[in-house]
Design an enzyme around this catalytic site. Sequence first.
Site, short mmCIF file in Angstrom:
data_model
loop_
_atom_site.label_atom_id
_atom_site.label_comp_id
_atom_site.label_asym_id
_atom_site.label_seq_id
_atom_site.Cartn_x
_atom_site.Cartn_y
_atom_site.Cartn_z
N ASP A 33 0.82 -1.22 0.00
CA ASP A 33 0.00 0.00 0.00
C ASP A 33 0.85 1.27 0.00
OD1 ASP A 33 0.80 -0.45 2.66
OD2 ASP A 33 -1.16 0.01 3.53
N SER A 85 -16.95 2.16 25.79
CA SER A 85 -16.80 0.94 25.00
C SER A 85 -16.94 -0.27 25.91
CB SER A 85 -15.42 0.90 24.33
OG SER A 85 -15.12 -0.41 23.90
N SER A 144 -7.85 -5.07 11.84
CA SER A 144 -8.25 -3.68 11.64
C SER A 144 -9.42 -3.24 12.53
CB SER A 144 -8.60 -3.46 10.17
OG SER A 144 -8.47 -2.11 9.87
N SER A 145 -9.33 -3.58 13.81
CA SER A 145 -10.34 -3.07 14.73
C SER A 145 -10.25 -1.55 14.84
CB SER A 145 -10.17 -3.71 16.12
OG SER A 145 -9.01 -3.26 16.77
N ASP A 190 -7.11 -0.05 5.24
CA ASP A 190 -8.05 -0.48 6.27
C ASP A 190 -9.37 0.28 6.20
OD1 ASP A 190 -5.94 -2.03 6.96
OD2 ASP A 190 -5.51 -1.02 8.87
N TYR A 242 8.26 -1.51 11.11
CA TYR A 242 7.36 -1.01 10.06
C TYR A 242 7.98 0.25 9.43
CZ TYR A 242 3.05 0.74 7.86
OH TYR A 242 2.11 1.22 6.97
P1 ADP Z 1 -5.92 -3.67 14.83
O1 ADP Z 1 -6.45 -2.52 14.04
O2 ADP Z 1 -5.15 -4.62 14.01
O3 ADP Z 1 -6.95 -4.37 15.65
P2 ADP Z 1 -4.48 -1.54 16.13
O4 ADP Z 1 -3.34 -1.53 17.07
O5 ADP Z 1 -4.35 -0.79 14.87
O6 ADP Z 1 -4.85 -3.07 15.87
O7 ADP Z 1 -5.78 -0.97 16.85
C1 ADP Z 1 -6.17 -1.47 18.10
C2 ADP Z 1 -6.61 -0.32 18.99
O8 ADP Z 1 -7.90 0.17 18.55
C3 ADP Z 1 -6.82 -0.75 20.43
O9 ADP Z 1 -5.62 -0.69 21.15
C4 ADP Z 1 -7.83 0.29 20.92
O10 ADP Z 1 -7.18 1.48 21.26
C5 ADP Z 1 -8.67 0.55 19.67
N1 ADP Z 1 -9.90 -0.30 19.68
C6 ADP Z 1 -10.24 -1.25 18.79
N2 ADP Z 1 -11.44 -1.80 19.09
C7 ADP Z 1 -11.88 -1.17 20.20
C8 ADP Z 1 -13.05 -1.31 21.01
N3 ADP Z 1 -14.01 -2.18 20.74
N4 ADP Z 1 -13.15 -0.49 22.09
C9 ADP Z 1 -12.19 0.39 22.38
N5 ADP Z 1 -11.07 0.55 21.66
C10 ADP Z 1 -10.89 -0.22 20.59
MG MG Z 2 -5.33 -1.02 13.04
#
Ligand code: ADP
Ligand code: MG
Length: 431
Positions: A33, A85, A144-145, A190, A242
């Site tokens: 990307d 959350s 990609s949470s 993402d 990275y």
């Molecule tokens: P990924 O995107 O691969 O899951 P990242 O490190 O980019 O990992 O993002 C994770 C971060 O996103 C968590 O540390 C938190 O800060 C935030 N996050 C994701 N999901 C939630 C949720 N359901 N509630 C609160 N924070 C969240």
């Molecule tokens: Mg992420």
Amino acid sequence: MRAASLFRERFGGEPDGVWLAPGRANLMGEHTDYNDGFVLPFALGQGVTAAAAVAAGPGSAGPGSAGPGSAGPGSAGGRLLTLCSRQEPDTVVEVPLDGLAPGQVTGWAAYPAGVAWALEAAGYPVPGACVAIDSDLPVGAGLSSSAALECATELALTALAGCDVSRADLVTIARRAENEFVGVPTGVMDQSASLRCQAGHALLLDCRSLEVAQVPFDPGAAGAALLLVNTRARHALSDGEYGRRRAQCEEAARRLGVPSLRSITDPAEVDRLDDPVLRRRARHVVADDRRVLEVVALLRSLGDPSPAAGAAAAGSAGSPAGSAGSPAGSAGAGDAYGEIGRLLSQAHASLRDDFEVSWPEADVAVEAALAAGAAGARMIGGGFGGSVLALAPSASLDAVRDAITSAFAERAWTAPEFLSATPADAARQVE
Ligand code: ADP
Ligand code: MG
């Protein structure tokens, strides 16, 4: 999910709506990307939901205390974004929206606060609001949470404000939130996946032009299944490495005299690089760009077997959706998925040996999956932790799961988490 019930518990009123944004897996194209290349993500059924309502004025406990909509943008005393959350049970975060700037919010709330900031920076007003988050995506597993959290919040806030924002602009705004407000230098994949994917399709994204195309992707129709393996490993190296990979790719492009590695289409050209490390890095990127296009060609050769194909293609007006070709028989589909599996495994070897971003748990999961009958498997995401994507005949799925579980147990590693992966729809309002 239970975002609406969390909203009622915390804020004492009804949300104005509930919005869902999916996580994603990337079928092919890793570390391509930021080299202006191609990626091929698909949205997952799992995602982040945001239940939200316009808030009353400052200090209010939420919509219940003064009635939804009683205070909007510019209400006296300033607008507040109040966030909670279910995955962060001990925190309710209040973010003053007036004068909001990067650096003022840290931790998980920086993602939704960053979206509010980036929306306003783009000229879209954000009302004071209460937002309750819930998720069935593992956090930090490379699915990609973070983008799902941004995109769910973004759809909620723009809907509350009554703003109609194009998906392309929503992508740019959410990415800006992550890059500039949270401070994570991610590419555009993402947010694009979370906001632009279609069920039964993968999204071909050209990271140079930002053009997208829907590519029919329905492994189930070919008797195949996708399995995600959260290896539950996260190695401390990830951030620094990275950045180093990005710098090495830029240097390789500079020495090859091209604006980015995307411009190299003949793999032999990479051999002009004297430095063996830069040569390996570039070789991975150039090969992975080609693999994306090979997978797309294989998928397009199968056409779109689903009855909704016509409607889906019509819904993506303006994009060169690849629904050409006719549905192939199951033998052809099996061959194509076998070939896609081989490309997945090739990509894993390339990420492990040339780009050097794999990690022991991923290598073991890939080996165990292949030994148990998977057509292919590879690490996904930036590397040094996260998840593996395996493609297997549906009949082998249990054996693949068992083999990975045993391989981890033998090494006394934390048991992996398995998730089904079915190409799903992009972010949308669900209640
Ligand atoms: P990924 O995107 O691969 O899951 P990242 O490190 O980019 O990992 O993002 C994770 C971060 O996103 C968590 O540390 C938190 O800060 C935030 N996050 C994701 N999901 C939630 C949720 N359901 N509630 C609160 N924070 C969240
Ligand atoms: Mg992420």
